[in-house]
Design an enzyme around this catalytic site. Structure first.
Site, short mmCIF file in Angstrom:
data_model
loop_
_atom_site.label_atom_id
_atom_site.label_comp_id
_atom_site.label_asym_id
_atom_site.label_seq_id
_atom_site.Cartn_x
_atom_site.Cartn_y
_atom_site.Cartn_z
N TYR A 53 0.83 -1.21 0.00
CA TYR A 53 0.00 0.00 0.00
C TYR A 53 0.86 1.26 0.00
O TYR A 53 0.44 2.31 0.49
CB TYR A 53 -0.94 0.00 1.21
CG TYR A 53 -2.02 -1.04 1.11
CD1 TYR A 53 -3.24 -0.75 0.53
CD2 TYR A 53 -1.82 -2.34 1.60
CE1 TYR A 53 -4.25 -1.70 0.43
CE2 TYR A 53 -2.81 -3.30 1.50
CZ TYR A 53 -4.02 -2.98 0.93
OH TYR A 53 -5.01 -3.93 0.82
N SER A 54 2.04 1.18 -0.56
CA SER A 54 3.01 2.27 -0.49
C SER A 54 2.55 3.51 -1.24
O SER A 54 2.39 3.50 -2.46
CB SER A 54 4.35 1.80 -1.06
OG SER A 54 5.24 2.88 -1.19
N GLY A 55 2.38 4.60 -0.51
CA GLY A 55 2.10 5.88 -1.16
C GLY A 55 3.29 6.38 -1.94
O GLY A 55 3.15 7.08 -2.95
#
EC number: 3.5.99.7
Length: 273
Positions: free
Chosen positions: A42-44
């Site tokens: 879920y890396s922004g």
């Protein structure tokens, strides 16, 4: 900027600064070459890098922690839609991603590539984040931010005017090592460590990206919510001077106005912090 009201604040005034710190970290890191970086599912940071590559026309590679799961979650689907090539490292190998052996293998596989650390935090990212305080158009005493890799806190501290201080809220459990990481980043960017910042370790609520049942929100908001809770709790305990003006940096794109979150009852006070 919006002001948040809560009875726990007392005479403290809390202002929320919505800001895309991911873009700031990339500002001085991007060139014409292929860029590779690391992140969780879920890396922004990976999303922001993918978007930058699409807009500026360079190739991006995202090295994702763990195994591939299909269908892709919305974060990775967005990164792929922007043209990012996704590759995966099992968790054991991912823990070694910073070692020369792993970096050498990645360069051998992908050729001429610029490699950015997880979260994008390096000296160039610090310089980008240092521009944030100067863009706040009101007088304030303390500026707060969530801390995952240390780059945003290191930069904010470096950009502060005299007399102001920065307070970071660690989103990781057992994150005492981040104090040295913030110091290292400031030394690399400016040759010295600033004394106007501190890191609070008490509001991680079990670890990075641990969600609250009461907040059905994006992962960015999970660690922002922890910071907001921490500020309110500290204000209620008298940790800020009377009449202080506090700015909280809200990263990511919240699905609901932060000022409307109200009482964070989804946090179990008995849960280890």
């Amino acid at each position: 900027m919006e002001e948040m009201s809560d009875p726990r604040l007392g005479t403290v005034r809390l202002f929320l600064k919505h800001d895309d710190n991911k873009a700031r970290k990339l500002k001085y890191n991007l060139g014409p070459a292929r860029v590779l970086s690391f992140g969780g599912a879920y890396s922004g940071h990976l999303r922001a890098l993918a978007r930058a590559g699409m807009e500026r026309g360079f190739e991006t590679i995202g090295v994702v922690r763990g195994e591939e799961h299909l269908p892709l979650n919305p974060s990775l689907a967005y990164a792929r839609a922007c043209g990012m090539r996704l590759v995966y490292l099992d968790r054991a190998a991912y823990r070694l991603k910073h070692t020369p052996e792993v970096l050498e293998r990645l360069r051998a596989r992908f050729g001429d590539v610029t490699i950015l650390p997880e979260g994008g935090s390096n000296a160039a990212a610090v310089r980008g984040c240092a521009e944030l305080p100067g863009e706040i158009g009101l007088d304030y005493d303390v500026i707060c931010c969530p801390v995952g890799t240390g780059g945003t806190l290191a930069g904010i501290s470096a950009g502060l005017a005299p007399g102001r201080r920065a307070l970071g809220f660690a989103v990781l459990k057992g994150a005492g090592f981040l104090r040295e990481e913030v110091a290292r980043l400031q030394r690399e960017a400016y040759g010295r460590v600033m004394t106007n910042w501190e890191l609070n370790l008490d509001y991680h609520f079990g670890g990075y990206a641990k969600p609250s049942p009461a907040l059905d929100q994006a992962y960015e908001q999970v660690y922002v919510a922890k910071m907001i809770y921490g500020i309110l709790d500290l204000a209620g305990r008298g940790a800020f001077a009377p009449n202080s003006r506090v700015v909280a940096v809200v990263t990511g794109q919240p699905s609901t106005p932060v000022a409307s979150w109200g009482e964070p009852t989804g946090f179990d006070s008995a849960e280890p912090r």
